[in-house]
Design a protein around this motif. Structure first.
Motif, short mmCIF file in Angstrom:
data_model
loop_
_atom_site.label_atom_id
_atom_site.label_comp_id
_atom_site.label_asym_id
_atom_site.label_seq_id
_atom_site.Cartn_x
_atom_site.Cartn_y
_atom_site.Cartn_z
N GLN A 2 77.12 18.96 10.09
CA GLN A 2 77.85 19.31 8.67
C GLN A 2 76.58 19.45 7.42
N ALA A 3 76.57 20.29 6.71
CA ALA A 3 75.43 20.32 6.01
C ALA A 3 75.87 19.67 4.54
N VAL A 4 74.92 19.33 3.71
CA VAL A 4 74.97 18.62 2.55
C VAL A 4 75.75 19.48 1.38
N VAL A 5 75.78 20.86 1.63
CA VAL A 5 76.33 21.87 0.67
C VAL A 5 77.15 22.67 1.35
N PRO A 6 78.00 23.51 0.81
CA PRO A 6 78.95 24.44 1.43
C PRO A 6 78.02 25.58 2.12
N PRO A 7 78.52 26.35 3.26
CA PRO A 7 77.90 27.34 3.84
C PRO A 7 77.32 28.24 2.90
N ALA A 8 77.94 28.90 1.82
CA ALA A 8 77.52 29.83 0.72
C ALA A 8 76.33 29.33 0.14
N LEU A 9 76.16 28.01 -0.07
CA LEU A 9 74.72 27.77 -0.60
C LEU A 9 73.86 27.55 0.43
N ALA A 10 74.31 26.95 1.59
CA ALA A 10 73.10 26.72 2.65
C ALA A 10 72.52 27.82 3.20
N GLU A 11 73.35 29.16 2.97
CA GLU A 11 72.64 30.23 3.60
C GLU A 11 71.82 31.02 2.75
N GLN B 56 69.40 27.64 -8.91
CA GLN B 56 70.31 28.42 -10.09
C GLN B 56 72.00 27.87 -9.61
N GLN B 57 72.21 28.13 -8.39
CA GLN B 57 73.53 28.15 -8.10
C GLN B 57 73.90 26.68 -7.72
N LEU B 58 72.90 25.78 -7.53
CA LEU B 58 73.26 24.26 -6.96
C LEU B 58 74.17 23.55 -7.87
N GLU C 15 68.68 8.87 -5.29
CA GLU C 15 68.72 9.18 -6.59
C GLU C 15 69.85 9.33 -7.16
N ILE C 16 70.91 10.02 -6.16
CA ILE C 16 72.39 10.45 -6.71
C ILE C 16 73.18 8.85 -7.12
N HIS C 17 72.51 7.89 -6.47
CA HIS C 17 73.27 6.49 -6.78
C HIS C 17 72.62 5.82 -8.04
N GLN C 18 71.51 6.75 -8.58
CA GLN C 18 71.19 5.94 -9.67
C GLN C 18 71.34 6.84 -10.93
N GLY C 19 72.48 7.70 -10.71
CA GLY C 19 73.09 8.34 -11.80
C GLY C 19 72.97 9.85 -11.92
N LEU C 20 71.96 10.39 -11.08
CA LEU C 20 71.60 11.72 -11.11
C LEU C 20 72.47 12.57 -10.47
N SER C 21 72.64 13.99 -10.95
CA SER C 21 73.63 14.78 -9.96
C SER C 21 73.04 15.20 -8.76
N LEU C 22 73.61 15.94 -7.88
CA LEU C 22 72.85 16.48 -6.79
C LEU C 22 72.02 17.56 -6.98
N SER C 23 72.31 18.26 -8.04
CA SER C 23 71.41 19.27 -8.40
C SER C 23 70.13 18.56 -9.32
N GLU C 24 70.19 17.64 -9.86
CA GLU C 24 69.01 16.93 -10.68
C GLU C 24 68.28 16.31 -9.78
N ALA C 25 68.78 15.37 -8.92
CA ALA C 25 68.14 14.88 -7.71
C ALA C 25 67.36 15.81 -6.67
#
Length: 812
Positions: free
Chosen positions: A695-704, A713-715, A639-649
């Protein structure tokens, strides 16, 4: 026509038997047992005599039962001579009281008197039946003391048939079309009354059939005939419509309670047809026993004989010493102990044989006396006995014509996890017997019947976890019942458990209303409860299906396997725990010969593990692996290669149910790390979970973050930084993929930009894909591709693994 006690339990049943006799179109002789329960009451009376207890209440109980039956007949039969019946019953009871009181005076019950007491019930039945029948027809009452002559033993005697015939013809030169006789007793050479042992009334009927040269001998009981196995143990048992005398004797010898070998022998010698009929269902054809057998069935029945003890006579003095075996069995003969089964070692070092449990102590003492010198001089080892055994036997005249019967028998016992202690087969191959532990004989009978008669492989499944995948699997089991029946497969969902409750049904859970029943259940789940349930219900192929991601349940797999459960799981926690635990699971599965199946650990419904194991079994070797192993991340990265942001996808995937309730559990990459570790371990790599370069997709602060709504809300705050990675890849005509990699003995999980030449470039919309390079598949990899997200494909993968637990048997 012989009628057992269950056919004579009340006045109404007496009247029903009268009707069965009267409707016969040819002369009939009827033999009767005591009314139901009376013989047991008389046995209790004798025990009270020998214990020097008060006899009044027991005598009153017997009197009340017999007088009630006699009095109740008045209203059932016109012209019934109630006065004569009451007088005969009273006289019989007076005689019983005199016998009992005489024994009471001397403090014990002599065997001759015991036989007179025990035969009182049969005498009552015959006198009452004669009175009932005489309301319409003349009746001859036959006295077995005049013609049933036996050997000199007091109990369990054998009739002298030529003399019986001679004496019968002497005393009964002419009889009426209806004659009646009490069963169970005769006289010995001294003229003393003796009983004929177990099923003695059946034996009386067989003797009488020979004496009157009967066309047939009908044994009327409370079942429709002889079954392939005990119907109380196996509800799916099959009625045997036709069997030979020899099959019937083998069946009765090895434990069938409906017949006794002594009953069949006289009938077989005179070729008199024997028919087993049901008093309560008289129109049913029953089982017919003649010289012929049903030739389309090799195995006719399975019988089991419990309370057996094996005695072993062994030692260096056995080898080459002529007459040792003869002395062993002569000793048993002199002690009047029945030897059920014999097995001898080829080295002549030992002879093992089975005797009834209540005769084992006597047998050992007599052997010790016979071989006193040999035991003293060390030529024989101490006589050994093994208690609490049972014998399970296959019976059928045609077994010798069908190859592989013994193999299938022992395979079935193995499948039931029953240890075989000894084996015996007769030279005619009409029976094959195995001695097993008594506590496992029921399981052995059940599984042997399944594999030799039903020939229907069976799975008894227990499902843990009623979430999305669990509910979908139950729906698939329900949907596939017709297909399973067409494939001759029996799949029972015998239990369902969630975190609070447990539902157990031996005949299968109601797949339509399981949710309500589980909600109403007051039972909680535990391995001990499940193991007790499986043992009590004689379930022989139980399968645990884990649809959870619970660490605690995963750590119980070792116990499940040790308790002889197959384990089918979508839970990756067990296979990705310590390497030591991983090896313990596989070793226990091999030790217990159970299946540990986890295809859905890696590719949901895709056949990843199965294909990899097949390659490795063929001698292949894994060189490199690359794969998209998360359906949810596959969808998001598409979906991110169809134009959506990571949070939207991510929000879209979450709304569609592709992610976990907390998408952080997808985007932290741990699920993919577990999957790649499973593949690596299957390929023989000794790796732990912390050896995976994750290696997570998101930073550790989000992954935890542990709350799903808080994570969402924070993504968006990370969208701009992640967009830079997207733009960089697209500028180079590449796409981002979240890839699991195995290379040079190491594992990694990371975001990787791939171009059009890469096998993972076109993977999107929730697909999983794996590119496997092996010695056999290089430089072009072996590709496995398909949808890997969603409850349907995961449930389908579990369903497929479940079917792999079936025990298929080869037909010969």
């Amino acid at each position: 026509m012989k009628f057992g006690g269950s056919s004579l339990a009340s006045a109404e049943k007496f009247n029903h038997v009268v009707a069965l006799i009267e409707q016969q179109q040819q002369p009939v002789a009827a033999v009767f047992s005591a009314p139901q329960g009376i013989t047991n009451d008389l046995v209790t009376l004798i025990e009270l005599i020998n214990q020097q207890q008060n006899l009044t209440s027991q005598l009153d109980l017997i009197s009340q039962k017999l007088l009630t039956i006699s009095a109740d007949c008045v209203a059932l039969r016109a012209d019934f001579d109630s006065s004569k019946s009451q007088q005969q019953t009273a006289g019989l009871l007076d005689q019983l009281r005199h016998l009992a009181q005489g024994c009471e005076l001397i403090g014990f019950c002599p065997e001759i008197t015991a036989a007179q007491i025990l035969s009182s019930g049969e005498k009552f039945s015959t006198l009452l039946m004669a009175t009932l029948l005489r309301t319409k027809s003349p009746v001859t009452v036959l006295d077995p003391r005049l013609f049933i002559h036996t050997d000199s033993d007091v109990n369990d005697t054998v009739a002298d048939l030529p003399r019986c015939q001679q004496e019968f013809n002497k005393h009964y030169q002419a009889i009426t079309d209806i004659s009646v006789m009490p069963g169970f007793y005769g006289v010995n050479h001294s003229g003393d009354l003796v009983t004929l042992g177990r099923n003695g009334s059946d034996y009386s009927a067989a003797i009488l059939a020979v004496c009157v040269d009967a066309e047939s001998c009908e044994i009327w009981t409370d079942v429709d005939g002889i079954y392939s196995v005990d119907p109380h143990l196996v509800p799916e048992t099959q009625l045997i419509e036709q069997m030979s005398y020899q099959e019937a004797m083998e069946l009765s010898y090895f434990g069938a309670k409906i017949l006794h070998p002594k009953t069949i022998t006289p009938l077989a010698n005179q070729q008199i047809k024997c028919v087993i009929k049901n008093t309560h269902n008289p129109d049913h054809h029953g089982t017919t026993i003649t010289t012929e057998t049903a030739k389309h069935k090799a195995v006719k029945a399975i019988s089991n004989l419990s309370d057996v003890v094996m005695i072993n006579v062994s030692g260096p003095g056995m080898k080459g010493m002529v007459g040792m075996a003869a002395r062993v069995f002569a000793t048993m003969s002199e002690a009047q102990i029945s030897v059920i089964l014999i097995s001898q070692s080829s080295s002549e070092y030992s002879i093992s044989f089975c005797v009834p449990g209540d005769e084992a102590t006597k047998a050992v003492r007599r052997l010790e006396k016979t071989f006193k010198l040999e035991l003293k001089n060390g030529l024989l080892e101490p006589i050994q006995r093994r208690n609490n055994l049972a014998i399970i036997t296959l019976i059928g005249d045609q077994m010798h014509q069908q190859k592989g019967t013994a193999s299938r028998f022992f395979s079935a016992l193995s499948h039931a996890r029953v240890n075989i202690i000894a084996i015996a087969q007769d030279s005619s191959e009409r029976s094959i017997s195995a001695v097993v532990r008594a506590k496992r004989v029921d399981d052995a009978v059940v599984i042997c019947h399944q594999q030799l008669f039903l020939k229907k492989p069976r799975i008894d499944a227990f499902l843990i976890g009623c979430g999305t995948v669990g509910r979908e699997l139950i729906a698939q089991i329900k949907k596939q019942q017709e297909w399973l029946q067409q494939k001759n497969i029996e799949l029972n969902l015998i239990g369902i458990a969630n975190s609070r409750q447990c539902l157990l049904e031996a005949d299968g859970v109601d797949l339509e209303h399981w949710q309500e029943q589980l909600t109403d259940s007051e039972t909680s789940f535990s391995l001990s409860k499940l193991a007790d349930f499986v043992r009590t219900a004689h379930i022989t192929n139980p399968v645990i299906i884990d649809c959870t991601s619970n660490q605690g349940i995963a750590m119980d797999y070792l116990s499940y396997l040790e308790h002889n459960f197959h384990v089918v799981t979508a839970n990756k926690k067990a296979n990705t725990d310590t390497l030591s635990y991983y090896h313990q699971l596989h070793q226990m599965a091999a030790k217990r010969q159970r299946r540990f199946l986890y295809e859905t650990n890696v590719g949901a419904g895709l056949p990843v593990i199965d294909n990899l194991q097949s390659l490795l079994r063929a001698g292949d070797e894994l060189i490199q692996f690359e794969g998209i192993l998360s359906g949810s991340l596959s969808y998001i990265f598409g979906e991110i290669h169809q134009g959506l942001s990571l949070s939207e996808a991510t929000k879209k995937a979450r709304d569609l149910g592709y992610t976990e309730p907390n998408p952080a559990e997808d985007l932290n990459g741990m699920d993919v790390a577990r999957k790649v570790l499973v593949i690596a371990r299957e390929a023989g790599m000794a790796l732990e979970l912390n050896d995976v370069d994750l290696q997570a997709v998101v930073p550790p602060a989000l992954a935890e973050i542990t709350d799903g709504d808080a994570f969402m809300q924070q993504l968006p705050a990370y969208d701009q930084e992640f967009q830079q990675k997207i733009d960089q890849a697209e500028n180079q005509q590449q796409k981002l993929r979240y890839v699991a990699i195995i290379k040079n003995g190491k594992c990694a999980v990371k975001i990787q930009a791939v171009d059009k030449t890469h096998p993972l470039y076109d993977i999107e919309a929730g697909e999983n894909a794996l590119a496997i390079n092996t010695q056999y598949y290089q430089p072009k990899p072996f590709i496995i591709r398909g949808y890997g997200a969603g409850a349907e494909v995961t449930a389908a993968g579990l369903f497929g693994d479940m079917l792999r637990t079936l025990a298929w048997e080869q037909e010969y």
